[in-house]
Design a protein around this motif. Structure first.
Motif, short mmCIF file in Angstrom:
data_model
loop_
_atom_site.label_atom_id
_atom_site.label_comp_id
_atom_site.label_asym_id
_atom_site.label_seq_id
_atom_site.Cartn_x
_atom_site.Cartn_y
_atom_site.Cartn_z
N LEU A 213 0.77 -1.10 0.05
CA LEU A 213 -0.24 0.00 0.03
C LEU A 213 0.95 1.47 0.00
O LEU A 213 0.42 2.17 -0.77
CB LEU A 213 -0.97 -0.02 1.31
N ILE B 183 -1.75 -1.47 -6.04
CA ILE B 183 -2.76 -1.36 -5.26
C ILE B 183 -3.62 -2.57 -5.62
O ILE B 183 -4.25 -3.10 -4.76
CB ILE B 183 -3.60 -0.10 -5.35
N CYS C 296 -2.36 -5.47 -3.95
CA CYS C 296 -2.61 -5.51 -2.43
C CYS C 296 -4.01 -5.94 -2.26
O CYS C 296 -4.34 -6.79 -1.32
CB CYS C 296 -2.23 -4.06 -2.12
N ILE D 298 -6.85 0.37 1.17
CA ILE D 298 -6.85 -0.23 -0.32
C ILE D 298 -8.00 0.38 -1.28
O ILE D 298 -7.83 0.69 -2.04
CB ILE D 298 -6.96 -1.78 -0.19
#
Length: 499
Positions: free
Chosen positions: A203, A222, A225, A266
């Motif tokens: 992140l 991202i 993630c 996120i």
């Protein structure tokens, strides 16, 4: 490598590397490569590697390190034998490389954590300060590769800019630091199960890419993630009533709240990065929480979970816009909710239905902005990200209306009425963005050599570029003095930011 209190201590081999012994020169015995081999960008091999401070580690736990694939401080590829079965040896290798990169950049673990939690942590409070310090204080921190990477990711946000000088070597060091993290992150991610520290490191990596004008890379990071978050199970929605039935155990409280804030990070970042992509055809990975979902907690609460009872934590649903004293991270989540609604409105095919939906959304967004602006003035820096996201949403909304009306006309209301309304809204947004830039360029921050330009949230440069582009395409028979001065202010700000 071991920990002494909260400070790192490097493990060194007893003998010089093979090359320095051949040269009959003094070797600094750094791991995984000595200073001379690093400077010459050649392979550094230690013959009989042993560590006096950890007799359990023998030569069979080490391997020669091949040269890096690109010119960055990350010159070590983690031993595949250790990576296949992540053990303490694997974590020690990652920790050793992280320490070397941090040391080469002139930083220390204590300084990194102190600066991060006093600075960028307030912009994106996803990491529990207490949990992170506890992980540094355990007896064998080197066994955790993901926590080591998180420390390296935090170091990306702790290099204090200088308002008067920005040398090329400093830029190269930051570039090398980023490439080191990118390289090590790929290796650890491929060999370790998803964990909250690993997701948090990704992140921060994505946010760094976004702040440095790489929105596409940031979006890819991202998304990665998000995949790990789903695998780790931290995406589970939490309703407004969930807090009343959860475990009161302190450790469980830490993990649950930190996981919830990480998931919110996120969700927010994916939509923020998505705005800046040239193509908006890519799907989003995360699903935005429902209106009754509980808002994330603020940094000051996240840092005090060890002394708070779970029943005393705020329990505010996402849809509650008028709740008094709502914090900056909660406002960011609400601002991103409008951004998500805007994205869904663009998917409506009928132009009249879409325009009516955008008109209602515009009213709600402006009302929300009127709530956030006074908070931003009272506590500068805390609510700036929420305000910047809201301004960006307004700009995208009205720019979309203007561009769409160039190719199709509405049936139920005059095209000129829509155009006048949207141009007036963009003029208002432009003046707000220019006023912010003028303020940021006015004076340095008290007691430092930084201008306030260095302390702005990461969304502002994108807003400034969007407004500058609008001013360049602004239709006017004669350019006003205000428009010319406004473009000069924004360009000066962007030039200073890009230094």
């Amino acid at each position: 490598m071991a920990a002494d209190g909260n400070r790192m201590r490097v493990l060194r081999p007893l003998q010089a590397c093979n090359l320095c012994k051949t040269r009959k020169k003094k070797c600094d015995k750094s791991l995984p490569s000595c200073g001379y081999c690093v400077s010459k960008q050649i392979e550094c091999v230690y013959g009989d590697v042993s560590f006096p401070r950890n007799p359990a580690l023998t030569a069979k736990d080490t391997c020669s390190k091949p040269p890096s694939l690109w010119p960055s401080p990350a010159r070590a590829i983690i031993n595949p034998k250790h990576a296949l079965q992540p053990t303490e040896a694997f974590g020690r290798e990652v920790y050793s490389e992280v320490y070397r990169v941090i040391r080469d950049n002139g930083q220390f673990a204590d300084d990194i954590t102190a600066r991060f939690f006093n600075g960028f942590h307030h912009q994106l409070p996803v990491i529990s300060r207490t949990s992170f310090y506890n992980s540094l204080a355990v007896s064998e921190p080197a066994s955790s590769a993901d926590s080591s990477l998180l420390l390296l990711a935090m170091s990306l946000f702790t290099k204090t800019p200088d308002a008067h000088a920005q040398t090329v070597p400093d830029v190269e060091k930051r570039r090398g630091l980023y490439l080191s993290l990118k390289s090590l992150y790929a290796q650890v991610q491929a060999c370790s199960p998803p964990s909250i520290p690993l997701i948090q490191a990704g992140l921060l990596l994505g946010m760094h890419e976004y702040m440095n004008g790489q929105p596409y890379n940031a979006f890819m990071t991202i998304s990665m993630c998000g995949r790990m978050a789903y695998a780790a199970g931290i995406h589970m929605p939490r309703s407004h009533e969930h807090i009343t039935s959860r475990n009161s155990d302190s450790q469980s409280l830490f993990q649950e709240e930190e996981a919830a804030n990480t998931w919110w990070g996120i969700v927010i970042c994916e939509r923020t990065f998505f705005c800046e992509l040239e193509s908006n055809s890519q799907p989003l990975l995360s699903v935005f929480p429902a209106g009754d979902s509980r808002l994330p907690i603020e940094s000051r609460i996240l840092d005090q979970l060890d002394i708070l009872e779970h029943r005393s934590l705020p329990n505010i649903p996402l849809s509650c816009l008028t709740f008094p004293n709502l914090g900056g991270f909660g406002r960011m989540a609400q601002a991103t909710c409008f951004l998500d609604q805007l994205r869904k409105a663009f998917e409506v095919d009928d132009i009249d239905s879409r325009l009516l939906l955008l008109s209602r959304l515009d009213t709600n967004i402006q009302a929300f902005l009127s709530l956030v602006m006074p908070q931003c003035q009272e506590e500068p820096g805390i609510y700036c990200s929420a305000m910047n996201i809201t301004i960006r949403t307004l700009f995208i909304l009205h720019w979309h209306i203007i561009t769409q009306l160039e190719v199709c006309a509405p049936r139920y209301e005059s095209k000129d009425v829509w155009l006048v309304r949207s141009h007036e809204a963009l003029e208002t947004v432009a003046k707000m963005v220019i006023d912010i830039a003028d303020l940021l360029l006015a004076t340095p921050v008290q007691g430092t050599t930084m201008y306030m330009v260095d302390t702005m949230p990461p969304q502002y440069p994108y807003i400034a570029r969007a407004v500058l582009g609008y001013l360049h395409t602004r239709k006017s028979t004669e350019e006003s003095d205000w428009s010319k001065k406004a473009r000069e202010i924004l360009q000066i700000w962007l030039d200073k930011y890009s230094q």
